[in-house]
Design an enzyme around this catalytic site. Structure first.
Site, mmCIF file in Angstrom:
data_model
loop_
_atom_site.group_PDB
_atom_site.id
_atom_site.type_symbol
_atom_site.label_atom_id
_atom_site.label_comp_id
_atom_site.label_asym_id
_atom_site.label_seq_id
_atom_site.Cartn_x
_atom_site.Cartn_y
_atom_site.Cartn_z
ATOM 1 C CE1 TYR A 153 -18.395 41.710 -12.195
ATOM 2 C CE2 TYR A 153 -16.883 42.076 -14.023
ATOM 3 C CZ TYR A 153 -17.111 41.909 -12.677
ATOM 4 O OH TYR A 153 -16.055 41.939 -11.794
ATOM 5 C CE LYS A 172 -17.608 45.136 -10.800
ATOM 6 N NZ LYS A 172 -17.780 45.180 -9.323
ATOM 7 N N GLY A 176 -20.561 41.936 -4.557
ATOM 8 C CA GLY A 176 -21.151 41.948 -5.896
ATOM 9 C C GLY A 176 -20.965 40.604 -6.582
ATOM 10 C CG ASP A 235 -28.967 42.485 0.554
ATOM 11 O OD1 ASP A 235 -28.014 42.760 -0.206
ATOM 12 O OD2 ASP A 235 -30.114 42.194 0.153
ATOM 13 C CB SER A 277 -7.035 37.516 -14.035
ATOM 14 O OG SER A 277 -7.543 37.860 -15.314
ATOM 15 C CG ASP A 302 -20.085 38.442 2.479
ATOM 16 O OD1 ASP A 302 -19.025 38.622 1.846
ATOM 17 O OD2 ASP A 302 -21.086 37.871 1.984
ATOM 18 C CB ILE A 303 -25.291 38.661 2.016
ATOM 19 C CG1 ILE A 303 -26.786 38.492 2.230
ATOM 20 C CG2 ILE A 303 -24.752 37.681 0.988
ATOM 21 C CD1 ILE A 303 -27.625 38.934 1.043
ATOM 22 C CB SER A 359 -14.234 44.755 -13.434
ATOM 23 O OG SER A 359 -13.814 43.775 -14.356
#
Ligand code: 15L
Length: 267
Positions: free
Chosen positions: A134, A138, A65, A41, A163, A31-32, A103
């Site tokens: 967004y 994807k 993301g 990154d 969700s 992870d950043i 997504s």
């Protein structure tokens, strides 16, 4: 299986890292943000290559993301450039599988009407119909993954997540909910399904009111156990709002409503 997870410090990342570890996978979190095994990154190809080369995973779970709408350049960096950086590193380091957090917003502008019955659910072969930048990111990331599968014969599973919440909280969630436990089941199945090639599935729990076709997931071994219906009485006891009605028009819910419309280059 030795798995590198990007976005490991995020909300899905924390749950999936713990869940896959408890299923016996050897998880390396990237992870950043501080707190992961590796700080890097995901949009920086050199940093991503160094992370993959030093850890030599058998598979990658790509969750990093921005999890909501942003300006188009940020969305493209967040979803497409990160995916490209990982794919390039995979090819160079001979990593053969990636599972991608796509997504439902890749098809979010698809009208919902007609997909509410058990014998007519939204398939994974429906045309791309993003509801936001967004969602555009994807769609493009899924296309990029497909191209690398064709060129290099790797396996890529795109999970179109609904969700992801501890519990459903809105009327839309009665259809779109993905429970924490089902999320772990889904990533485990996507990592271990034999030779999926390019596969797309909907990351949704076994919701009575769901409108996505869960058969492609089941074919890969994803058998969701939870059902948002357990919260239906509680959720439906509150009055239906104009927001609920607007969200019911299209698959992407709020993202497909005017309040998410914005100029492409506004920071
Ligand atoms: C997503 O993909 C988003 O990351 C999240 O913010 C929610 O909008 C979710 O989908 C959803 O559709 O509820």
């Amino acid at each position: 299986m030795r798995v590198l997870i990007t976005g490991a410090a995020g909300s899905i990342g924390r749950v999936v890292s713990a869940g896959l570890t408890s299923l016996g996978h050897d998880v390396i979190g990237l992870d950043i943000l501080p707190g992961s095994d590796l700080i890097a990154d995901s949009a920086d190809p050199a940093e991503v290559h160094a992370a993959v080369a030093s850890t030599r995973p058998e598979a990658i779970v790509h969750l990093a993301g921005i999890p909501t709408e942003s300006a188009l350049p940020d969305a493209l960096t967040s979803h497409v450039i990160t995916t490209a950086a990982l794919l390039e590193a995979m090819i160079r380091c001979d990593v053969r599988r990636i599972v991608y957090a796509s997504s439902n917003h890749a098809v979010g502008r698809t009208p919902r009407a007609g997909f509410d019955t058990l014998d007519h659910r939204l398939g994974v072969d429906t045309p791309p119909r993003p509801d936001t930048f967004y969602g555009v990111g994807k769609v493009a990331a899924e296309a990029l993954l497909g191209m690398y599968v064709d060129r290099h014969g790797i396996d890529a599973v795109c999970t179109r997540i609904g969700s992801f919440l501890e519990r459903p909280t809105s009327r839309r969630n009665l259809a779109s909910w993905l429970s924490h436990d089902d999320c772990v089941r889904m990533f485990h199945a996507a990592l271990t399904a034999p030779s999926p090639g390019l596969a797309v599935l909907y990351g949704i729990s076994n919701n009575t009111r769901g409108w996505w076709d869960l058969a492609p997931g089941r074919a890969l071994g994803y058998h969701p156990q939870d059902d948002a219906e357990d919260w239906a009485t509680e959720i439906e006891a509150t009055p239906e709002t104009d927001e609920d009605i607007a969200e019911a028009a299209a698959v992407g819910g709020p993202f497909a409503t005017p309040k998410f419309e914005r100029p492409a280059f506004q920071p």
